[in-house]
Design an enzyme around this catalytic site. Structure first.
Site, mmCIF file in Angstrom:
data_model
loop_
_atom_site.group_PDB
_atom_site.id
_atom_site.type_symbol
_atom_site.label_atom_id
_atom_site.label_comp_id
_atom_site.label_asym_id
_atom_site.label_seq_id
_atom_site.Cartn_x
_atom_site.Cartn_y
_atom_site.Cartn_z
ATOM 1 N N ALA A 1 -4.533 1.591 -5.027
ATOM 2 C CA ALA A 1 -4.732 0.605 -3.968
ATOM 3 C C ALA A 1 -3.361 0.036 -3.600
ATOM 4 C CB ALA A 1 -5.666 -0.482 -4.456
ATOM 5 N N GLU B 1 -9.458 6.905 -9.038
ATOM 6 C CA GLU B 1 -10.863 6.507 -8.834
ATOM 7 C C GLU B 1 -11.461 7.216 -7.616
ATOM 8 O OE1 GLU B 1 -9.645 2.404 -8.970
ATOM 9 O OE2 GLU B 1 -10.935 2.015 -10.692
ATOM 10 N N GLY C 1 -6.562 3.373 -7.914
ATOM 11 C CA GLY C 1 -7.578 3.681 -6.905
ATOM 12 C C GLY C 1 -7.536 5.140 -6.469
ATOM 13 N N GLU D 1 -3.307 0.136 -13.808
ATOM 14 C CA GLU D 1 -3.471 -1.247 -13.346
ATOM 15 C C GLU D 1 -3.033 -2.268 -14.391
ATOM 16 O OE1 GLU D 1 -5.772 1.170 -13.046
ATOM 17 O OE2 GLU D 1 -6.733 1.076 -11.086
HETATM 18 N N1 CAA Z 1 0.876 0.226 -3.441
HETATM 19 C C1 CAA Z 1 1.823 0.000 -2.519
HETATM 20 N N2 CAA Z 1 2.957 0.735 -2.420
HETATM 21 C C2 CAA Z 1 3.130 1.735 -3.296
HETATM 22 C C3 CAA Z 1 2.179 2.032 -4.282
HETATM 23 C C4 CAA Z 1 0.994 1.238 -4.331
HETATM 24 N N3 CAA Z 1 0.013 1.465 -5.206
HETATM 25 N N4 CAA Z 1 2.639 3.071 -5.022
HETATM 26 C C5 CAA Z 1 3.812 3.426 -4.489
HETATM 27 N N5 CAA Z 1 4.137 2.616 -3.455
HETATM 28 C C6 CAA Z 1 5.336 2.642 -2.606
HETATM 29 C C7 CAA Z 1 6.523 2.072 -3.359
HETATM 30 O O1 CAA Z 1 6.512 0.656 -3.287
HETATM 31 C C8 CAA Z 1 7.659 2.689 -2.608
HETATM 32 O O2 CAA Z 1 7.839 1.995 -1.394
HETATM 33 P P1 CAA Z 1 9.344 1.513 -0.936
HETATM 34 O O3 CAA Z 1 10.068 2.810 -0.696
HETATM 35 O O4 CAA Z 1 9.080 0.751 0.316
HETATM 36 O O5 CAA Z 1 9.897 0.731 -2.067
HETATM 37 C C9 CAA Z 1 7.127 4.080 -2.248
HETATM 38 O O6 CAA Z 1 5.705 3.972 -2.348
HETATM 39 C C10 CAA Z 1 7.598 5.148 -3.214
HETATM 40 O O7 CAA Z 1 7.310 4.726 -4.541
HETATM 41 P P2 CAA Z 1 8.400 4.669 -5.723
HETATM 42 O O8 CAA Z 1 9.754 4.413 -5.166
HETATM 43 O O9 CAA Z 1 7.898 3.702 -6.749
HETATM 44 O O10 CAA Z 1 8.301 6.166 -6.253
HETATM 45 P P3 CAA Z 1 8.581 6.691 -7.730
HETATM 46 O O11 CAA Z 1 8.538 8.187 -7.632
HETATM 47 O O12 CAA Z 1 9.771 6.069 -8.326
HETATM 48 O O13 CAA Z 1 7.309 6.200 -8.609
HETATM 49 C C11 CAA Z 1 4.951 5.839 -9.006
HETATM 50 C C12 CAA Z 1 6.029 6.690 -8.297
HETATM 51 C C13 CAA Z 1 5.054 6.038 -10.528
HETATM 52 C C14 CAA Z 1 3.616 6.347 -8.511
HETATM 53 C C15 CAA Z 1 5.152 4.335 -8.675
HETATM 54 O O14 CAA Z 1 5.257 4.207 -7.263
HETATM 55 C C16 CAA Z 1 4.020 3.459 -9.130
HETATM 56 O O15 CAA Z 1 3.955 3.107 -10.300
HETATM 57 N N6 CAA Z 1 3.140 3.055 -8.193
HETATM 58 C C17 CAA Z 1 2.047 2.125 -8.455
HETATM 59 C C18 CAA Z 1 0.930 2.781 -9.251
HETATM 60 C C19 CAA Z 1 -0.160 1.776 -9.558
HETATM 61 O O16 CAA Z 1 0.055 0.804 -10.245
HETATM 62 N N7 CAA Z 1 -1.375 2.000 -9.033
HETATM 63 C C20 CAA Z 1 -2.508 1.114 -9.213
HETATM 64 C C21 CAA Z 1 -2.629 0.151 -8.051
HETATM 65 S S1 CAA Z 1 -3.868 -1.100 -8.279
HETATM 66 C C22 CAA Z 1 -5.349 -0.288 -8.026
HETATM 67 O O17 CAA Z 1 -5.385 0.839 -7.649
HETATM 68 C C23 CAA Z 1 -6.598 -1.110 -8.267
HETATM 69 C C24 CAA Z 1 -7.870 -0.343 -8.230
HETATM 70 O O18 CAA Z 1 -8.549 -0.205 -9.229
HETATM 71 C C25 CAA Z 1 -8.376 0.227 -6.973
#
Ligand code: CAA
Length: 259
Positions: free
Chosen positions: A67, A113, A110, A133
């Protein structure tokens, strides 16, 4: 169908629709609009007589990284309650036609999921599944603690949900989370191949069979068996049942028409 964050091709292959999540810079983070678009597209494709199977994909780098954290960051619990953040996920579960996730790269939070809400998952060798998360002070909210646990069992689900650890496509296959793993260059082709196999069957029997398998996750055995039996009887109301059985007896390939 014109959307901002998804690309929809209703006739990608005969009877197969393709939905591609399309926020590549954000690793297909699932913001509210994207999920509303997905809900709307799935509803239309479910009603489209020409479509028998739907494939949802992302790109090689990411199926979806979860998400949209930036969109959620400032929300209060009451905001989420009012928006009912995960209501859109229900439409995926409600889709009557089979939905296959073609996953490459990140399928996190998400995104994992969403893939698990689909009926089958075809993954590329680079796919990574996780429910991270916990690392941002929250927990899965769109089925992660329930569907993951039912798919892989308590030990692995608990570890993934409590530590946020990712698992590889090979581990996901071994754990029973996904159907198959293939090289990155062919994961979408492989998903379409699987969709083709599904499309060759009677759409009515397919719908009833999908409902029945899903019922196994929602009820006790007696109720599930009763539901299955009624759906089995129901297949005999279709012309496809007559066609399927005549074709067997006449030693030819059946031509299912969906009625
Ligand atoms: N939401 C918003 N933006 C996201 C995102 C997310 N879930 N995941 C990645 N992005 C964005 C980053 O912020 C980044 O944007 P900017 O260039 O503007 O900074 C861009 O995508 C590229 O990401 P990274 O620079 O972080 O890429 P990376 O290769 O270094 O890392 C990753 C990749 C490990 C997937 C890392 O992006 C990450 O940890 N993302 C979040 C994963 C996460 O926590 N997901 C759970 C979200 S909460 C949820 O989903 C609740 C639910 O139950 C539905």
């Amino acid at each position: 169908m014109n959307f901002e964050f998804i690309l929809v091709t209703p006739n990608f292959a005969p009877h197969i629709a393709l939905v591609q999540l399309n926020r590549p810079k954000e690793l297909n983070a699932l913001n509210l609009q994207l999920m509303l678009e997905l809900k709307s597209a799935l509803k239309s494709l479910d009603e489209d007589e020409m479509v028998r199977c739907i494939v949802i994909t992302g790109n090689q780098q990411a199926f979806a990284a979860g998400a949209d954290i930036k969109q959620m960051e400032s929300k209060t619990a009451i905001d989420l309650l009012k928006i009912d953040q995960f209501e859109t996920w229900d439409q995926i579960r409600k889709t009557k036609k089979p939905v296959i996730a073609a996953v490459s790269g990140f399928a996190l939070g998400g995104g994992c999921e969403l893939a698990m809400t689909c009926d089958m998952i075809v993954a590329s060798e680079s796919a990574k599944f996780g429910q991270p998360e916990i690392k941002i002070g929250i927990m899965p909210g769109a089925g992660g603690t329930q569907r993951l646990t039912r798919a892989v069992g308590k030990a692995l689900a608990m570890e993934m949900v409590l530590t946020g650890k990712f698992i590889s496509a090979a581990e996901a296959l071994k754990a029973g989370l996904i159907n198959r793993v293939v090289p990155e260059e062919i994961y979408l082709d492989e998903a379409i191949k699987l969709a083709n196999e599904v499309c060759a069957m009677s759409p009515i029997a397919t719908q009833l069979a999908k409902e029945s398998v899903n019922k196994a996750f929602e009820t006790g055995l007696q109720e599930g068996l009763f539901f299955e039996r009624k759906n089995f009887y129901m297949t005999f109301a279709s012309e496809d049942q007559k066609e399927g059985m005549s074709a067997f007896v006449e030693k030819r390939k059946p031509a299912f028409k969906g009625h």
